[in-house]
Design an enzyme around this catalytic site. Structure first.
Site, PDB file in Angstrom:
ATOM      1  N   ALA A  17       0.940  -1.113   0.034  1.00  0.00           N
ATOM      2  CA  ALA A  17      -0.198   0.014  -0.091  1.00  0.00           C
ATOM      3  C   ALA A  17       0.991   1.089  -0.043  1.00  0.00           C
ATOM      4  O   ALA A  17       1.907   1.083   0.035  1.00  0.00           O
ATOM      5  CB  ALA A  17      -0.681  -0.160   1.199  1.00  0.00           C
ATOM      6  N   LYS A  18       0.357   2.450  -0.329  1.00  0.00           N
ATOM      7  CA  LYS A  18       0.961   3.675  -0.045  1.00  0.00           C
ATOM      8  C   LYS A  18      -0.182   4.854  -0.016  1.00  0.00           C
ATOM      9  O   LYS A  18      -1.208   4.682  -0.567  1.00  0.00           O
ATOM     10  CB  LYS A  18       1.665   3.959  -1.264  1.00  0.00           C
ATOM     11  CG  LYS A  18       2.973   4.871  -1.062  1.00  0.00           C
ATOM     12  CD  LYS A  18       4.220   4.191  -0.234  1.00  0.00           C
ATOM     13  CE  LYS A  18       5.572   4.888   0.200  1.00  0.00           C
ATOM     14  NZ  LYS A  18       6.591   4.045   0.679  1.00  0.00           N
ATOM     15  N   GLY A  19       0.465   5.832   0.655  1.00  0.00           N
ATOM     16  CA  GLY A  19      -0.495   6.871   0.943  1.00  0.00           C
ATOM     17  C   GLY A  19       0.322   8.159   0.663  1.00  0.00           C
ATOM     18  O   GLY A  19       1.402   8.171   0.820  1.00  0.00           O
TER      19      GLY A  19
END
Ligand code: NAD
Length: 445
Positions: free
Chosen positions: A134-136
């Site tokens: 994931a990444k934000g």
């Protein structure tokens, strides 16, 4: 294995996008090398040719599973309300909950976050830890914001993405311009909504609220282990060799002083303002002190100043890009002289530059292997948080070394067996593991 003819590769998709009037996806090679999502897809396509998987799985792993965009208001110090845009993307969750950092940067966009989420899936699989990717990110310039504005932004962004975030589902961590304090605000915000403390919802927290000893240094320590393994493999003497480190943040500063502690002479380091160079060696521990006092490496005594561009081209044994993506591209790759390029940053080398470096004989330790020490100790932190049972720093560093050394040698073995470079070997290993897990689980319903 030969690629299935039905698969649409990066190059074919680019042509189709141009025909279909999607210029943003139809970038030319030069432009594409500046878009890390295009680069991630291109690398995926290349490696997927070596992985025995059905077309449907190939297509599935090529796309991000979920992409959330949030536009949210933040109260500023002058009483006004400003609307910010943030993202949280899950690339894949087949091997476990998704894991990935949160980046605050004025230039971050959805493509960056997609690419970084995909890299996280491969990274967790390379080192064999049970996470997806994931990444934000939030489009903002933290340097222009007060601490209170940053806290307001963080707490509201955390609330907006809490529909995806949980200790079982998605666990954020620090990335560029985010740190342990920001992780503490996220943990606190999430816990307030639940009504009890949930330390395992983020990693990279302060130790006082369930952070792990060794997490702060873990990424840099993992890079150091990879550099040592690479030098051993190449029969390069450690004593007397030289290193250059681009970026002197959470990763680069630690790499610099740990390489120095192993007898490697650090001759140049840089930050966003520029580089400092001393062919007789720079005391990285002292530069850390200087940065704490002044906010930058610039002005450190006894060094010549240089640009980041010149720094990457210095003659040295080991170059560690540990700042941002796309620092080594077709524009400068031919002038990079390092024997070992150890990618502390995510995506610092474009695919075209990769080929040039390899042609010139460089040994590249790819990002998904080289900087995996951070997510590895994040995993240790998460396990400790779930169990409320904490380990010593020594135990953590020993387990980290075991995983990094084993993973480096797993990748090296594939590279030798298949006669491919280390990046391709790491991707083949990672994609193979995710594809296998997907097939073993089967397609629901
Ligand atoms: P950071 O914000 O702590 O440090 C970044 C450093 O790079 C700073 O010294 C900054 O001044 C410098 N910098 C920024 N832009 C630059 C530019 N254009 N040229 C030269 N220097 C520049 O960030 P970090 O956590 O050290 O992350 C650095 C890289 O490592 C990123 O690519 C990140 O995704 C990757 N990474 C970080 C971790 C982690 O645990 N922090 C883990 C894996 C990968």
């Amino acid at each position: 294995m030969e690629r299935d003819v039905n698969r649409v590769t990066y190059e074919e998709e680019r042509r189709t996008c141009a025909d279909a009037g999607h210029p943003e996806l139809a970038a030319t090679s030069e432009e594409a090398s500046d878009n890390i999502y295009h680069n991630a897809l291109k690398s995926y396509d290349e490696a997927a040719r070596y992985v025995d998987m059905p077309n449907g799985i190939y297509e599935m792993l090529r796309r991000c599973k979920r992409e959330l965009t949030v536009n949210f208001p933040v109260r500023m110090d002058d009483g006004s309300v400003k609307v910010f845009t943030g993202y949280r993307v899950h690339h894949n969750t087949v091997r476990g909950p998704s894991k990935g950092g949160i980046r605050y940067h004025p230039a971050v966009d959805l493509d960056d976050v997609r690419a970084l989420a995909m890299l996280m899936s491969w990274k967790c699989a390379v080192v064999g830890i049970p996470y997806g990717g994931a990444k934000g990110g939030v489009v903002c310039d933290p340097c222009e914001m007060s601490e209170r504005e940053l806290e307001n932004l963080t707490r509201r962004y955390a609330t907006e993405i809490s529909i995806l975030m949980s200790p079982e589902g998605d666990i954020p961590a620090p990335d560029v311009n985010t740190d342990d304090k920001i992780m503490a605000w996220i943990m606190d915000t999430y816990s307030m909504h639940r009504g009890y403390s949930v330390p395992a919802v983020v990693t990279g927290k302060p130790i006082s609220i369930g952070g792990s000893p060794g997490r702060g240094e873990a990424t840099g320590r993992g890079v150091m282990f990879c550099v040592r393994e690479a030098m051993k493999h190449l029969n390069m003497p450690v004593e007397g060799s030289t290193a250059v480190v681009q970026g002197f943040g959470k990763v680069g500063s630690v790499v610099a002083y740990l390489l120095q502690s192993k007898g490697i002479k650090v001759i140049a380091v840089s930050d966003v303002k520029g580089g400092i160079y001393n062919p007789r060696g720079i005391d990285a521990y002292d530069v850390v002190r200087h940065v704490k006092q002044t906010g930058s490496i610039m002005g450190y005594r006894g060094c010549d100043e240089m640009t980041n561009e010149d720094l990457l081209e210095l003659k040295c044994d080991v170059l560690v890009p540990a700042a941002m993506e796309n620092q080594i591209t077709v524009r400068n790759a031919a002038r990079v002289k390092a024997k070992v390029v150890a990618e502390g940053a995510n995506g610092p080398t474009s695919p075209e530059a990769d080929e040039i470096l390899l042609d010139n004989g460089a040994f590249i330790v790819p990002d998904i292997l080289c900087n995996a020490g951070g997510v590895t100790v994040s995993y240790f932190e998460w396990v400790q948080g779930l169990q409320f049972f904490f380990w010593s720093e020594r135990e953590i560093n020993v387990r980290l070394r075991e995983i990094m050394v084993r993973s480096f040698n797993d990748v090296l073995r594939i590279s030798q067996q298949k006669q491919v470079n280390m990046r391709l070997a790491a991707l083949i290993l990672a994609i193979g593991r995710v594809a296998e897990a997907t097939q073993v689980r089967g397609i629901y319903p």
